[in-house]
Design a protein around this motif. Structure first.
Motif, short mmCIF file in Angstrom:
data_model
loop_
_atom_site.label_atom_id
_atom_site.label_comp_id
_atom_site.label_asym_id
_atom_site.label_seq_id
_atom_site.Cartn_x
_atom_site.Cartn_y
_atom_site.Cartn_z
N GLN A 52 -76.54 12.94 1.76
CA GLN A 52 -75.51 13.79 1.16
C GLN A 52 -74.79 14.59 2.24
O GLN A 52 -75.32 14.78 3.34
N LYS A 53 -73.62 15.04 1.90
CA LYS A 53 -72.82 15.78 2.87
C LYS A 53 -73.51 17.10 3.23
O LYS A 53 -74.21 17.68 2.42
N HIS A 54 -73.27 17.54 4.44
CA HIS A 54 -73.76 18.87 4.80
C HIS A 54 -72.73 19.90 4.38
O HIS A 54 -71.60 19.55 4.02
N THR A 55 -73.11 21.16 4.40
CA THR A 55 -72.24 22.18 3.79
C THR A 55 -71.02 22.53 4.64
O THR A 55 -70.13 23.22 4.17
N ALA A 56 -70.98 22.05 5.88
CA ALA A 56 -69.83 22.38 6.73
C ALA A 56 -68.73 21.32 6.66
O ALA A 56 -67.78 21.36 7.43
N VAL A 57 -68.85 20.37 5.74
CA VAL A 57 -67.80 19.37 5.59
C VAL A 57 -67.28 19.45 4.15
O VAL A 57 -68.04 19.70 3.21
N SER A 58 -65.96 19.27 3.99
CA SER A 58 -65.37 19.39 2.65
C SER A 58 -65.61 18.11 1.84
O SER A 58 -65.88 17.05 2.41
N ASP A 59 -65.46 18.22 0.53
CA ASP A 59 -65.61 17.03 -0.32
C ASP A 59 -64.62 15.95 0.07
O ASP A 59 -64.97 14.77 0.15
N ALA A 60 -63.39 16.36 0.33
CA ALA A 60 -62.35 15.38 0.67
C ALA A 60 -62.66 14.67 1.98
O ALA A 60 -62.53 13.44 2.09
N ASP A 61 -63.10 15.44 2.97
CA ASP A 61 -63.44 14.82 4.27
C ASP A 61 -64.63 13.88 4.13
O ASP A 61 -64.69 12.85 4.79
N PHE A 62 -65.55 14.26 3.27
CA PHE A 62 -66.77 13.46 3.14
C PHE A 62 -66.46 12.10 2.50
O PHE A 62 -67.13 11.10 2.81
N ILE A 63 -65.46 12.06 1.65
CA ILE A 63 -65.08 10.77 1.05
C ILE A 63 -64.57 9.83 2.14
O ILE A 63 -64.90 8.65 2.18
#
Lengths: 162, 162
Positions: free
Chosen positions: A119-130
């Protein structure tokens, strides 16, 4: 599932080895030795130790384990270069924080499931993680392991080792 | 299977980042700069670069990709300390070897399946691997990534960076 756990196991061992190696090294230094620069005009050992403690402490939040424990470290060891800010903590206190932070982290990372690692870490946005799904918790762990090794390689220079 | 590949992907990115960062750094140094010591009395930059090239070259064999390409590097950069053996290769030649070795490695590691990553590396015995199944190819990759970061942290000290 068994196989995923094997990859995680290797990464956790690498993390732990690097944390323990650094902890053993810095904890054994005298107050005087901690004032040594790693090279002329460069960071002191105490600064590197505090820097590693601060960056590991930040991981508590980045990995989603709750609030970090010691945000006060940043002004001394991250936001400002060495020798520009008074260090208001003793080596004993730093050692205590080092152990506390790394125990907190270790408890957290030992309890993550394989899917939670991805899962994404908290320092990356949802949009960037996609767009960049590799910016996950596992990447934080490997990145910070390399960060530890990078500064540990510097630290040993001040201890007459290579 | 998809998930296993995600863990491997993160580790490959970390490896590649560290190799590229070191390659860019060392390749940009002049012949004179390569003679600089990382700290007074310590290894020169050329030695560190050669050392990293040699250790990466050893990985070719350890990961089971065939014979290593440049065993002649060991006498200059692994078995003997810096300044005790004449370096018989130019920076241009070392740059060529660096690229060659890392391309060979990259091709090999990009073609490993998840189960192959979890197989033992060639420097561990069958008996030891039964007791310590974490001594697999993946552990070699993470260990050598930390090794790169360790020495890169030292190298930047000679370049007036921190």
């Amino acid at each position: 599932m068994i196989s995923e756990a094997s990859f995680i196991d290797v990464a956790l061992r690498s993390w732990k080895n690097n944390v323990d190696r650094a902890g053993t090294f810095f904890s054994a230094l005298s107050q005087e030795e901690l004032q040594r620069e790693i090279a002329p005009g460069k960071n002191r050992l105490i600064y590197l130790w505090g820097h590693l403690a601060a960056v590991n402490d930040r991981m508590v939040a980045i990995l989603g384990f709750g609030e970090r424990l010691h945000p006060e470290l940043d002004a001394m060891f991250v936001s400002n270069p060495d020798k520009t800010v008074d260090l208001t903590l003793s080596p004993e206190k730093l050692k205590h924080i080092w152990d506390e932070v790394n125990e907190r982290l270790w408890t957290g990372i030992c309890n993550l499931s394989p899917s939670e690692w991805l899962q994404k870490h908290t320092a990356v946005s949802d949009a960037d993680f996609i767009r960049e799904p590799h910016r996950n918790r596992f990447a934080v762990l490997l990145g910070r392991t390399a960060h530890l090794a990078y500064h540990f390689g510097q630290a040993v220079l001040a201890k007459h080792e290579s």
